[in-house]
Every structure is written in structure tokens, then in C-alpha cells.
Design a protein around this motif. Structure first.
Motif, PDB file in Angstrom:
ATOM      1  N   LYS A 140       0.899  -1.114   0.035  1.00 35.80           N
ATOM      2  CA  LYS A 140      -0.079  -0.001  -0.039  1.00 35.80           C
ATOM      3  C   LYS A 140       1.063   1.057  -0.145  1.00 35.80           C
ATOM      4  CE  LYS A 140      -4.108   1.593   1.775  1.00 35.80           C
ATOM      5  NZ  LYS A 140      -5.244   1.638   2.790  1.00 35.80           N
ATOM      6  N   ASP A 188      -3.099   5.976  -0.649  1.00 37.64           N
ATOM      7  CA  ASP A 188      -4.328   5.283  -0.528  1.00 37.64           C
ATOM      8  C   ASP A 188      -4.736   3.870  -1.236  1.00 37.64           C
ATOM      9  OD1 ASP A 188      -5.458   7.358   1.135  1.00 37.64           O
ATOM     10  OD2 ASP A 188      -6.295   8.545  -0.481  1.00 37.64           O
ATOM     11  N   TYR A 189      -3.697   3.584  -1.971  1.00 36.38           N
ATOM     12  CA  TYR A 189      -3.822   2.456  -3.142  1.00 36.38           C
ATOM     13  C   TYR A 189      -2.790   1.564  -2.925  1.00 36.38           C
ATOM     14  CZ  TYR A 189      -6.539   5.984  -5.245  1.00 36.38           C
ATOM     15  OH  TYR A 189      -7.591   7.241  -5.826  1.00 36.38           O
ATOM     16  N   GLU A 190      -3.323   0.417  -3.532  1.00 39.00           N
ATOM     17  CA  GLU A 190      -2.351  -0.986  -3.279  1.00 39.00           C
ATOM     18  C   GLU A 190      -1.812  -1.289  -4.646  1.00 39.00           C
ATOM     19  OE1 GLU A 190      -3.134  -4.214  -1.245  1.00 39.00           O
ATOM     20  OE2 GLU A 190      -4.568  -3.371   0.240  1.00 39.00           O
ATOM     21  N   TYR A 191      -0.611  -1.744  -4.824  1.00 36.70           N
ATOM     22  CA  TYR A 191       0.146  -2.065  -6.149  1.00 36.70           C
ATOM     23  C   TYR A 191       0.859  -3.198  -6.040  1.00 36.70           C
ATOM     24  CZ  TYR A 191      -0.420   3.287  -6.380  1.00 36.70           C
ATOM     25  OH  TYR A 191      -0.823   4.260  -6.484  1.00 36.70           O
ATOM     26  N   PRO A 247      -2.779   1.471  -9.787  1.00 38.88           N
ATOM     27  CA  PRO A 247      -3.211   0.840  -8.568  1.00 38.88           C
ATOM     28  C   PRO A 247      -3.865  -0.728  -9.209  1.00 38.88           C
ATOM     29  CG  PRO A 247      -4.119   2.737  -8.700  1.00 38.88           C
ATOM     30  CD  PRO A 247      -3.728   2.661  -9.930  1.00 38.88           C
ATOM     31  N   HIS A 300      -6.656  -1.336  -7.964  1.00 36.41           N
ATOM     32  CA  HIS A 300      -8.153  -1.379  -8.328  1.00 36.41           C
ATOM     33  C   HIS A 300      -8.142   0.056  -8.897  1.00 36.41           C
ATOM     34  CE1 HIS A 300     -12.421  -0.923  -8.109  1.00 36.41           C
ATOM     35  NE2 HIS A 300     -12.337   0.097  -7.786  1.00 36.41           N
ATOM     36  N   PRO A 334      -9.806   3.209  -9.888  1.00 29.24           N
ATOM     37  CA  PRO A 334     -10.992   4.267  -9.493  1.00 29.24           C
ATOM     38  C   PRO A 334     -11.640   4.818 -10.737  1.00 29.24           C
ATOM     39  CG  PRO A 334      -8.904   4.962  -8.443  1.00 29.24           C
ATOM     40  CD  PRO A 334      -8.771   4.004  -9.647  1.00 29.24           C
ATOM     41  N   TYR A 364     -10.236   7.175 -13.685  1.00 26.34           N
ATOM     42  CA  TYR A 364      -8.926   7.125 -13.455  1.00 26.34           C
ATOM     43  C   TYR A 364      -8.097   7.574 -14.844  1.00 26.34           C
ATOM     44  CZ  TYR A 364      -4.056   5.430 -12.501  1.00 26.34           C
ATOM     45  OH  TYR A 364      -2.655   5.234 -12.379  1.00 26.34           O
TER      46      TYR A 364
END
Ligand SMILES: Cc1cc2nc3c(=O)[nH]c(=O)nc-3n(C[C@H](O)[C@H](O)[C@H](O)COP(=O)(O)OP(=O)(O)OC[C@H]3O[C@@H](n4cnc5c(N)ncnc54)[C@H](O)[C@@H]3O)c2cc1C
Ligand SMILES: *[C@@H]1O[C@H](CO)[C@@H](O)[C@H](O)[C@H]1NC(C)=O
Ligand SMILES: *[C@@H]1O[C@H](CO)[C@@H](O)[C@H](O)[C@H]1NC(C)=O
Length: 509
Positions: free
Chosen positions: A79, A82-85, A390, A392, A394, A397
Motif C-alpha cells: 500500500k 491510498d492505493y495498493e500496487y 493501482p 483497483h 478508481p 482514473y
């Protein structure tokens, strides 16, 4: 390869998927079902094995999956903000039918597609940058490489065509006792030759130019396997297929498939490190003896052991990857097989790229390349540099241009030094480094791969990585091992190592 032919072929095969079941009328089962099965490792291989073992052995058997770290293994995310990679395995080919089947069964959508744009860096400057216009790319490549590009797509497609046969064999329940036999069933002697030659030798033999191999093929093997065109021809073809269009990933992170399969297979995840496996003989109910595998493990609550009827090892048995001792086996089973794993360090950086590092004067605000591959030249300390999206995506994006602070992923063989990082980035605030022992160091000529069958009911999945390491390869090996385990338990040997399946099954379609 055009996406249309791809999806057409996929449809055909998926059709087969649903109708193929009738071929599987099972013989009356004389023998009792196994009571307990253990899987060691909760990566995609181990969790897929749990899924297929449940499918084959039914609801009655208890399946335990041991994992010393976190489920997912080489599929992992971090993370940042705010995002995961994704830090490990990231893309999946559109014709990877097992991976596709998993997300459909689990009800997980694929990640939204944001498109890619590729460039090639030689350590000093960008020697190629993909345009937004297909026709410009096409003409540029035609100009420099003639028909090498087209021929490459045709070559990869011909390998893929044979590769796809495995899905039909597995649908009909056929399994193989070694990687060599599995490859031979797919592509005959030509696949064994691929395993025994370098990609470079193979492509020269197929009439590709050295210029094309150095400029285009090497950057692709470097980004996918961190190695040169001297890897074997089979993993080379897998690598080139990884440059096809239509690649996808799992929404929310690829490792979700692993946790999903664990749940779906109703297996129990045991958070412990397996230290040894030994063969035990015990008196059985009917007065004779039965043999079991005793798994010794260390978890949070200390050391423990348990007996199993069937065991599947789903982690590489290589130096630095796992240290399991096998005792009581004759011939002995080694803790580590010969051959080593190649290190690829994934460094995720949240920062602002130094455009001059790429030797370009292009304004950063207009630089929207997603993947910068590199040639095999002395000046290149990195294998690739990618702008990461990311796991997910958004709503609304859009991949930001290089003028904004964003997440980059660098692959390199060694850790990046402070100096190298400061040269590449004007500034950065977050850095995550994962030094993966990522995939085998591929060095043909081919040495015999370890067997899928280590002992009567003890199986080894990751031997398949010596042909090629990829999520789908682990899934194929998982299904193969589950089929092997089932057929050998029920003594259905005619479903193992059958020759000439391709011609024989054509009649059954
Ligand atoms: C940087 C990188 C990029 C990649 N890119 C791609 C890609 O784009 N596409 C693709 O398809 N593939 C890619 N791959 C390859 C892919 O990730 C692997 O082939 C695949 O994830 C292997 O899965 P596995 O389950 O077989 O092994 P692993 O994921 O390694 O799982 C083995 C598990 O066993 C556990 N374990 C080990 N020893 C023990 C023990 N003694 N007791 C209990 N548990 C134990 C480990 O903790 C681990 O979780 C990439 C790999 C890396 C590293
Ligand atoms: C691989 O090549 C070597 C020589 O380069 C040869 O001796 C060996 O038999 C080959 N193995 C296979 C499996 O083709
Ligand atoms: C950017 O890269 C160039 C070329 O490598 C280098 O000379 C320069 O020092 C770097 N800029 C910064 C701020 O690090």
C-alpha cells in the motif's frame, strides 16, 4: 496476433470446457477416499491445487494448506498512500484459461484496462517510443525490422496453439508424471528442443535477425524474466506471449485469487512453516499396514506434527526458497534440487521521475509511457521502469503523466543504490523494495527437471517452473498434480502419460 482471433479461439475452448465433462464417466470407486491431504505453500500453485484436489476427491476429505508467510506467495501487493500496487506477478495472458476460470468461479472481475504505451531505453536514451497511432508504430517497425515483427507474432501463436492442447487433455482427465512428458504431449519433440536451446538460438534458427533479437526480444525477456535471450526457447516464447495485447490482471490484486481458492476449496489454512516430512508406517484398520506422511511444522503456538494420506509440495525446493527435510525415503529426496533462482528486485517509488535520466528532452507533462523496457547493454543497471496503476482502478482514473509525483516500479538484478535512485528521480517520498528470488535462472542445455511424483503419494508442483514460471504454469501443474494424485489413488493408470493424445482426442470432439 489480433484480439479477434484470440477471443474466437478462447470461445471455442471455453465451449469445450463446458461440454467436455461427458468424457469423464468415472469407474466405480472400489477404494476408500483419502481422509487427509496436505498442501505446502499457499501461492497460486498451492491454492489451485487445493481447488482441484477438492474437485477430484469430493467433500469428504480434509485439506490443510500450510503457509509460513502470507497467502499469495509471489503474488503480493503493497500500500502506498491510498492505493495498493502489485510487487510480484502482475499480468495474465488472455488465453490463460485456468486463471480466467478461477476469477469466473470466484466472482472476481478483471481489473479495468487502462491501456499501455511502451518505450525502449538503452541506458543512455530512449531508442524507441510507441506512438498513439497504430499505423505509425507499424510503419516504423516495418521500416527497421522488416517482417520480423509479424513473423514473431506468428511464431508465438504457433507455440501457443500447441500449448493450448493441455486444456483439452486436462478436461478429459489426462495427467503426466514429468514436465518433459507434459511438454511432449503439448508440442512433441519441438517443445523438448525449445527447452534445450536458448531463445536466441531458436529465433536465429527460425530466421529472425540479430538486430531484432537485440533491440526487441531482449528487452522483453529482461522485463519478464530479468534475464537475457539466453533463457530457454520455451520460457522465451511464454515471455514473448507476455507482450501480446489483451493482458489482464485481477481487480483488487492477483493474490485475491489465492485467498478465494482457499475459501472456495474449503481447505484449512495453517499458518506455519513446514520443517520436515517423513514417511511413517502404521497398522491399518484391516490388519495390514498403511503408510502416511508426517508433516512437522512450526507455527505461532510452537512445533507440531500431523499425518496425511497425500501431500503436495507447492513451493520451489531450491536454495533460498524453502528448507524442508525429507526423511525415511528411499531413494532419498533432497531438500534442494540443483539449479538456482534468479533475483529480481522490485523497487516501488512514489516520486517524480528525472526525464534527463532517460536522455529525452520531451516535456514530462506529455510523457505518458507506461512501460520502459531496456536493452541488454552495459550502461543499463535496470531491467525496466514502469508507471504503476493501482490494483483497483478508481472511476475516472487516467494514468498521470511523468510531470506528476506518482508510483513507479523498477526491476533490477541488484538493490538500487542511493546514488542510482537520486539520479532516476528528482524527488521521492516513499520507497518499497522487495528482493524476489523470482523465477529460475534459465540456462540451457536442459537438465532433467525434478519429477512431479517424489514418492507414492507425495507430489511436487513447482518443477514446472523449469519450463516456464508464470501463474498459469503453476495452475496447470496444480491441476496435473491433482489428477495424478486422484488417478494413482484409484489406480487408473491409463489416465497417466498417454502418448499421442492430440491425434486420439481429435476424434472425441
Ligand atoms: C517480480 C515478479 C514478476 C512476475 N511477473 C509475472 C507476471 O507478470 N505474470 C505471471 O504469470 N507470472 C509472473 N511471475 C511469476 C509468478 O509470480 C510465479 O510463477 C507464481 O506466482 C508462482 O506461484 P507458486 O504458488 O507456484 O509459488 P509461490 O508464490 O512462491 O508460493 C509458494 C508459497 O510457499 C510458501 N512456503 C515456502 N516454504 C514453505 C514452508 N516450508 N512451509 C510453509 N510454506 C512455505 C511461501 O511462503 C509461498 O507463499 C512473476 C514473479 C515475480 C517474482
Ligand atoms: C539437449 O542437448 C544436448 C546437447 O546439446 C543433448 O546431449 C541432449 O540429449 C539434449 N536433451 C534433450 C532432452 O533433447
Ligand atoms: C537527472 O539525470 C541526469 C542524467 O543522468 C543527471 O545528470 C542529473 O544529475 C539528474 N538530475 C538530478 C536532479 O538528479
Amino acid at each position: 496476433m489480433s484480439l479477434r482471433t484470440l477471443s474466437l479461439r478462447a470461445l471455442l475452448l471455453l465451449g469445450l470446457w463446458h461440454t467436455g465433462r461427458r468424457g469423464l464417466a468415472s469407474a466405480p470407486e472400489l477404494q476408500e477416499q483419502p481422509k487427509k491431504i496436505a498442501v505446502v505453500g499457499a501461492g497460486i500453485g498451492g491454492t489451485a491445487a487445493a481447488f482441484y484436489l477438492r474437485q477430484k476427491f469430493g467433500a469428504g476429505v480434509k485439506i490443510d494448506v500450510f503457509e509460513s508467510n502470507i497467502a499469495g506467495g509471489r503474488l503480493a501487493t503493497v500500500k502506498i498512500g491510498d492505493y495498493e500496487y502489485e510487487t510480484g506477478g502482475s499480468v495474465i495472458h488472455p488465453l490463460n484459461l485456468h486463471m480466467k476460470h478461477f476469477i469466473e468461479r470466484l466472482g472476481i472481475p478483471p481489473r479495468m484496462d487502462v491501456g499501455t504505451k511502451m518505450a525502449i531505453f538503452d541506458g543512455k536514451e530512449l531508442v524507441f517510443e510507441e506512438s498513439n497511432w497504430f499505423i505509425i508504430n507499424f510503419l516504423r517497425l516495418l521500416w527497421r525490422y522488416g517482417f520480423n515483427f509479424l513473423r514473431m507474432q506468428m511464431w508465438v501463436e504457433s507455440v501457443l496453439d500447441k500449448f493450448m492442447r493441455i486444456y483439452q487433455y486436462q478436461q478429459f482427465g489426462y495427467s503426466f508424471s514429468s514436465v518433459e512428458r507434459l511438454l511432449h504431449a503439448m508440442g512433441g519433440d519441438s517443445f523438448l528442443t525449445l527447452m534445450n536451446q536458448t531463445l536466441e538460438e531458436t529465433m536465429i534458427g527460425e530466421g529472425f535477425s540479430q538486430l531484432f533479437i537485440n533491440d526487441i526480444v531482449a528487452p522483453i525477456t529482461r522485463v519478464n524474466y530479468g534475464q537475457s535471450v539466453r533463457i530457454n526457447g520455451f520460457v522465451g516464447a511464454v515471455s514473448l506471449a507476455g507482450a501480446d495485447s489483451g493482458l489482464w490482471a485481477v481487480d483488487g490484486g492477483n493474490k485475491r485469487v489465492c485467498t478465494g481458492l482457499l475459501y472456495h476449496s474449503k481447505s484449512e489454512l495453517i499458518n506455519a512453516k513446514v520443517t520436515s516430512i517423513s514417511l511413517k508406517v502404521r497398522p491399518s484398520k484391516r490388519g495390514n499396514t498403511a503408510s502416511f506422511y508426517e508433516i512437522n511444522y512450526v507455527g505461532e503456538s510452537g512445533a507440531a506434527h500431523s499425518l496425511y494420506d497425500i501431500v503436495v509440495i507447492a513451493t520451489p525446493l531450491h536454495q533460498g526458497k524453502s528448507d524442508i527435510t525429507f526423511s525415511g525415503f528411499n531413494p532419498p529426496i533432497p531438500s534442494h534440487y540443483p539449479g538456482r533462482y534468479h533475483q529480481t528486485v522490485a523497487t516501488l517509488v512514489h516520486g517524480m521521475l528525472n526525464m534527463s535520466y532517460l536522455g529525452t528532452t520531451e516535456p514530462a507533462s506529455e510523457f505518458t509511457v507506461s512501460d520502459i523496457l531496456t536493452t541488454d547493454s552495459k550502461g543499463c543497471v535496470i531491467n525496466s521502469l514502469s508507471s504503476l496503476d493501482p490494483v483497483h482502478i478508481p472511476d475516472g482514473y487516467k494514468r498521470p503523466p511523468a510531470s506528476q509525483t506518482k508510483v513507479w516500479k523498477v526491476f533490477s538484478s541488484n538493490s538500487l543504490t542511493q546514488e542510482q535512485l537520486q539520479n532516476m528521480f528528482l524527488s521521492y517520498d516513499t520507497l518499497f523494495e522487495t528482493p524476489w528470488l523470482a523465477y529460475p535462472a534459465y540456462r540451457p542445455p536442459h537438465r532433467k527437471t525434478p519429477p512431479f511424483i517424489l514418492h507414492n503419494r507425495l507430489y511436487y508442483l513447482n518443477t514446472v517452473e523449469w519450463a516456464a514460471s508464470a501463474m498459469e504454469m503453476s495452475a496447470i501443474a496444480a491441476r496435473n498434480v491433482a489428477l495424478l494424485a486422484h488417478h494413482r489413488w484409484h489406480e487408473q493408470i491409463r489416465k497417466i502419460d498417454q502418448e499421442d493424445l492430440h491425434t486420439r482426442l481429435r476424434g472425441e470432439l
